[in-house]
Design a protein around this motif. Structure first.
Motif, PDB file in Angstrom:
ATOM      1  N   ARG A 111       8.790   1.354   7.350  1.00  0.00           N
ATOM      2  CA  ARG A 111       9.432   0.237   6.661  1.00  0.00           C
ATOM      3  C   ARG A 111       9.321  -0.988   7.561  1.00  0.00           C
ATOM      4  O   ARG A 111       9.375  -0.874   8.794  1.00  0.00           O
ATOM      5  N   GLY A 133      10.192  -5.983   1.628  1.00  0.00           N
ATOM      6  CA  GLY A 133       9.166  -5.028   2.009  1.00  0.00           C
ATOM      7  C   GLY A 133       7.987  -5.648   2.739  1.00  0.00           C
ATOM      8  O   GLY A 133       6.930  -5.012   2.847  1.00  0.00           O
ATOM      9  N   THR A 172       4.666  -2.530   0.429  1.00  0.00           N
ATOM     10  CA  THR A 172       5.039  -2.021  -0.894  1.00  0.00           C
ATOM     11  C   THR A 172       3.828  -1.981  -1.834  1.00  0.00           C
ATOM     12  O   THR A 172       2.757  -2.524  -1.534  1.00  0.00           O
ATOM     13  N   ASP A 173       4.040  -1.354  -3.002  1.00  0.00           N
ATOM     14  CA  ASP A 173       3.004  -1.312  -4.035  1.00  0.00           C
ATOM     15  C   ASP A 173       3.230  -2.382  -5.103  1.00  0.00           C
ATOM     16  O   ASP A 173       2.747  -2.277  -6.216  1.00  0.00           O
ATOM     17  N   LYS A 174       3.985  -3.417  -4.717  1.00  0.00           N
ATOM     18  CA  LYS A 174       4.264  -4.537  -5.614  1.00  0.00           C
ATOM     19  C   LYS A 174       3.765  -5.841  -4.979  1.00  0.00           C
ATOM     20  O   LYS A 174       3.625  -5.948  -3.767  1.00  0.00           O
ATOM     21  N   ARG A 200       4.131  -9.464  -3.537  1.00  0.00           N
ATOM     22  CA  ARG A 200       5.218 -10.104  -2.810  1.00  0.00           C
ATOM     23  C   ARG A 200       4.792 -11.514  -2.398  1.00  0.00           C
ATOM     24  O   ARG A 200       3.594 -11.813  -2.292  1.00  0.00           O
TER      25      ARG A 200
END
Length: 528
Positions: free
Chosen positions: A297, A468, A485-487, A489
């Motif tokens: 993280r 993230g 992350t898999d998003k 940003r």
């Protein structure tokens, strides 16, 4: 100092390239692949042990410190390798294993022959406990007591690893002098330094006191973790021994040709950084492996970097590593997409990075069935299951290098000592060199980018990021942004800049005050 600007590439010789067709990698195979390393852009190679050995622990059980095991070739093969590496501008570090030898080493054969042999005190011997049994409760790293009873002489000898790896007694000045001569032998040949195995274990408690229990240990955890190792590890005398080794290196150092010591040290940061003052150039910092990859993280990674940076003096030079011959591969731990992000992290943090062979391809852990297991640590733990129910141990991260799609991945013409990972037809050097967006080409680009002086020497500062994302500044001119992350940003920037590199290898454009990061994307930004 060359080692501050270097990228070090670790080679596990058994698994890099087999030149003689016996299924085991060798020195001549490494020599033939030196152009690949030069093309990758690394500056130094570190070779895991190739000494003469019974191979109970694949070379970490040394029977002769000043010769090459026939499995790997000859001393002349090493000379040729070293000469060719230097001709290409590559430095060569070799493993030094000073904590223990093989039980077949002439020193130990003499030591165990009788209690009054002159070399008896070259190893750690002790009488049985008053009620019988081992002298104390010390446990080995590979399972079971760290003591083995010798029937002939009626005493136990210490071995922190296998019983076939007895510990040297570093309190004996003759032992230290002998290891110093081993160092001089290789330094005279021209090696550029050593990676010193288990450096923090050289000294043990003089009184051989029991280790206290670990209140955090729970059933199912590593058995050696039952105790806190305050008497077996990081004893005060160790720093003096390290300083003596540094003096030997300094005998052979000159401007532009410093001989370097990299120390294997698994300790918390406050203890680790003391080894700088003891004389170790690069006390290995494994915290990204043991704290970072298990909790991948941004908040945790930032905390690790900030803690380390805060404890370094102006004279200490940081170092970072994501994998080695003892640990699962980074792509298997955090996934292939995040392995690319981790590569950006490693090559843009302040300090010297060490890279493990094959990670530039995104190699993953091999799947080794029990009948193919070679690792002695795993064989001593039969019945225990590792990842995906497979045997535990270190074999999965030691599978052969994947050079091409030919049989055995171009590693050998014979069946290799460990199975080649089944994905080699689609993950290999030949294919990735032709793919402009491959992991291999990402690593090449990162290593080339790292040559910028500000990325090498600029100060580190964490940049505020949320959701993230982990971001930091290097000097005044670089910003690194990593999306965990898999998003998608967004990140607010301190000023305009230009994307110098993305993990996707598909963008190099100007950016205003806000940077958009795609899923699993790392970006290196050159600020205006």
């Amino acid at each position: 100092m060359w080692w501050k600007e270097a990228v070090i590439y670790q080679i596990y010789p058994r698994s890099f390239q087999d030149a003689n067709g016996d299924g085991i990698g060798d020195l001549e195979g490494i020599r033939r692949r030196l152009p690949y390393l030069k093309g990758l852009g690394v500056d130094a190679l570190w070779l895991s042990p190739f000494y003469k050995s019974p191979m109970k622990d694949f070379g970490y059980d040394v029977a002769d410190y000043c010769d090459v095991d026939p499995i790997f070739g000859t001393l002349e093969d090493f000379r040729r390798l070293l000469e060719e590496a230097h001709r290409l501008g590559l430095r060569v570090l070799i493993d030094l294993v000073p904590n223990h030898t093989s039980d077949q080493h002439p020193w130990f054969l003499e030591s165990r022959s009788s209690r009054d042999n002159p070399k008896r005190d070259w190893y750690v011997w002790a009488d049985p406990a008053p009620g019988g049994g081992p002298p104390n409760n010390w446990q080995s790293f590979f399972g079971g007591p760290a003591w083995t009873f010798d029937e002939r002489t009626g005493q136990y000898y210490l071995h922190q690893f296998l019983p076939e790896q007895p510990d040297l007694n570093w309190r004996n000045p003759e032992v230290r002098a002998a290891i110093h001569e081993v160092m001089r032998f290789w330094l005279r040949l021209g090696v550029d330094g050593f990676r010193v195995d288990t450096l923090w274990l050289l000294a043990e408690d003089l009184l051989l006191r029991d280790e206290p229990g670990n209140p955090d240990w729970r059933p199912g955890m590593w058995d050696r973790g039952r105790h806190l190792h305050i008497h077996m590890e990081d004893q005060p005398e160790t720093h003096a021994y390290v300083r003596e080794m540094r003096y030997v290196l300094d005998e052979f150092s000159e401007a532009g040709r410093e001989r370097v010591m990299v120390g294997e040290i698994y300790l918390p940061f406050p203890q680790l950084v003391r080894y700088y003052q003891a004389g170790c150039h690069l006390p290995f910092n494994f915290h990204l492996i043991f704290r970072g990859l298990v909790d991948w993280r941004p908040e945790n990674i930032a905390r690790i970097v900030e803690e380390y940076e805060s404890l370094l003096t102006p004279w200490d030079w940081p170092n970072w590593v994501l994998g080695n011959h003892d640990q699962p591969r980074v792509a298997s731990r955090i996934g292939e997409a995040q392995a690319r992000v981790a590569a950006v992290l490693l090559f843009t943090l302040r300090g010297t990075p060490t890279w493990y062979y094959g990670d530039e391809l995104g190699m993953v852990n091999g799947e080794i069935p029990w009948e193919k297991v070679q690792d002695p640590a795993a064989l001593r733990q039969r019945g225990r299951k590792g990842e995906h129910g497979l045997p535990p141990g270190r074999d999965p991260c030691r599978t052969p290098m994947q050079w091409d799609a030919s049989p055995y991945a171009g590693f050998s013409t014979a069946e290799p000592w460990l199975p080649v990972n089944p994905d080699y037809p689609t993950r290999n050097v030949a294919l990735e060199e032709q793919d402009p967006r491959s992991m291999l080409n990402l690593v090449k680009r990162l290593i080339a980018l790292r040559k910028d002086k500000e990325l090498l020497y600029g100060a580190y500062r964490t940049h505020r990021a949320e959701g993230g994302v982990y971001a930091y500044l290097r000097g005044e001119g670089w910003l690194v942004a990593l999306n965990f992350t898999d998003k998608e940003r967004a990140l607010d920037l301190p000023r305009r800049g230009r994307v110098a590199l993305s993990t996707h290898l598909d963008r190099e454009e100007g950016v205003g005050g806000r940077l958009l990061l795609r899923p699993h994307e790392g970006v290196v930004l050159r600020l205006d």
